[in-house]
Write a protein that holds these residues in place. Structure first.
Motif, PDB file in Angstrom:
ATOM      1  N   ALA A  77      -2.210   0.101   1.551  1.00 48.54           N
ATOM      2  CA  ALA A  77      -1.597  -1.153   1.126  1.00 48.54           C
ATOM      3  C   ALA A  77      -0.801  -0.955  -0.159  1.00 48.54           C
ATOM      4  O   ALA A  77       0.281  -1.533  -0.320  1.00 48.54           O
ATOM      5  CB  ALA A  77      -2.658  -2.231   0.935  1.00 48.54           C
ATOM      6  N   ASN A  78      -1.292  -0.105  -1.059  1.00 52.05           N
ATOM      7  CA  ASN A  78      -0.550   0.191  -2.292  1.00 52.05           C
ATOM      8  C   ASN A  78       0.781   0.861  -1.970  1.00 52.05           C
ATOM      9  O   ASN A  78       1.815   0.534  -2.555  1.00 52.05           O
ATOM     10  CB  ASN A  78      -1.363   1.086  -3.223  1.00 52.05           C
ATOM     11  N   VAL A  79       0.741   1.800  -1.034  1.00 51.89           N
ATOM     12  CA  VAL A  79       1.970   2.494  -0.659  1.00 51.89           C
ATOM     13  C   VAL A  79       2.951   1.514  -0.014  1.00 51.89           C
ATOM     14  O   VAL A  79       4.142   1.524  -0.318  1.00 51.89           O
ATOM     15  CB  VAL A  79       1.655   3.666   0.300  1.00 51.89           C
ATOM     16  N   MET A  80       2.456   0.661   0.881  1.00 55.77           N
ATOM     17  CA  MET A  80       3.340  -0.292   1.549  1.00 55.77           C
ATOM     18  C   MET A  80       3.932  -1.286   0.546  1.00 55.77           C
ATOM     19  O   MET A  80       5.083  -1.679   0.662  1.00 55.77           O
ATOM     20  CB  MET A  80       2.610  -1.024   2.674  1.00 55.77           C
ATOM     21  N   ARG A  81       3.156  -1.698  -0.438  1.00 55.43           N
ATOM     22  CA  ARG A  81       3.690  -2.589  -1.472  1.00 55.43           C
ATOM     23  C   ARG A  81       4.782  -1.881  -2.255  1.00 55.43           C
ATOM     24  O   ARG A  81       5.829  -2.443  -2.553  1.00 55.43           O
ATOM     25  CB  ARG A  81       2.580  -3.048  -2.427  1.00 55.43           C
ATOM     26  N   ALA A  82       4.524  -0.631  -2.598  1.00 55.65           N
ATOM     27  CA  ALA A  82       5.527   0.135  -3.330  1.00 55.65           C
ATOM     28  C   ALA A  82       6.786   0.304  -2.477  1.00 55.65           C
ATOM     29  O   ALA A  82       7.899   0.200  -2.975  1.00 55.65           O
ATOM     30  CB  ALA A  82       4.957   1.494  -3.745  1.00 55.65           C
ATOM     31  N   MET A  83       6.598   0.544  -1.177  1.00 53.53           N
ATOM     32  CA  MET A  83       7.759   0.673  -0.285  1.00 53.53           C
ATOM     33  C   MET A  83       8.540  -0.631  -0.221  1.00 53.53           C
ATOM     34  O   MET A  83       9.759  -0.618  -0.171  1.00 53.53           O
ATOM     35  CB  MET A  83       7.322   1.074   1.128  1.00 53.53           C
ATOM     36  N   SER A  84       7.838  -1.738  -0.223  1.00 51.06           N
ATOM     37  CA  SER A  84       8.537  -3.022  -0.107  1.00 51.06           C
ATOM     38  C   SER A  84       9.399  -3.310  -1.329  1.00 51.06           C
ATOM     39  O   SER A  84      10.316  -4.121  -1.253  1.00 51.06           O
ATOM     40  CB  SER A  84       7.541  -4.156   0.130  1.00 51.06           C
ATOM     41  N   ARG A  85       9.108  -2.640  -2.444  1.00 50.27           N
ATOM     42  CA  ARG A  85       9.905  -2.835  -3.657  1.00 50.27           C
ATOM     43  C   ARG A  85      11.161  -1.969  -3.680  1.00 50.27           C
ATOM     44  O   ARG A  85      12.031  -2.172  -4.520  1.00 50.27           O
ATOM     45  CB  ARG A  85       9.066  -2.521  -4.887  1.00 50.27           C
TER      46      ARG A  85
END
Length: 168
Positions: free
Chosen positions: A106-114
């Motif tokens: 989830a941390n990686v996906m949040r970072a990707m969404s940015r």
């Protein structure tokens, strides 16, 4: 088994990858599901446009990307007239507890969404889907140098975002 069945099976086997790419583009699970379904539907309807001997996955990713661009443009026009259903659903919802309980994915996906759209798209295709630089360059209609620089900037931004997240 005829060639139409083989084509349909090939498209079906790519569905998980198409859905992951759709999620990288849309950043929302329901939108990703809808986008993946539309892409598969369009691919099956447009089977005659597929060139034998080319990569089915690249063709399907291009369809997905084009559908997402159309959807993004439509949403942009619609946003000038009304609020989105997602905005209505978020009223009064505090997702901080859910975010804190989420795993590193989830941390990686949040970072990707940015990431900016261009970087997120390249990172998803190369790092997640495993396509080569040349394939991605052809798929996006960009020079290989542009793809390479977007990947480097996207990777660096992800590393920085994940590094900042571990200090908090």
């Amino acid at each position: 088994m005829n060639s139409q069945d083989e084509f349909a099976q090939g498209v079906a086997s790519l569905l998980p990858r198409v859905r992951r790419f759709a999620f990288a583009l849309s950043r929302h699970p329901a939108d990703a599901d809808d986008l993946a379904a539309l892409a598969v539907e369009r691919a099956l309807r447009s089977r005659a446009q597929f060139t034998l001997g080319t990569r089915l996955d690249s063709w399907l990713f291009r369809i997905t990307r084009n559908l997402w661009i159309d959807e993004a443009r439509s949403r942009q026009r619609k946003a000038t007239w009304e609020a989105s259903p997602e905005e209505g659903e978020r009223q009064g919802f505090d997702g901080a507890a859910d975010i804190e309980r989420s795993a590193e994915l989830a941390n990686v996906m949040r970072a990707m969404s940015r990431l900016p759209d261009e970087q997120r798209e390249v990172v998803a295709l190369i790092m997640i889907e495993g396509l080569g630089y040349r394939e991605v360059a052809e798929l996006l209609g960009q020079p290989i140098g542009t793809v390479s620089s977007r990947l480097v900037r996207g990777r660096n931004a992800l590393l920085a975002a994940l590094g900042e997240g571990s200090d908090e």
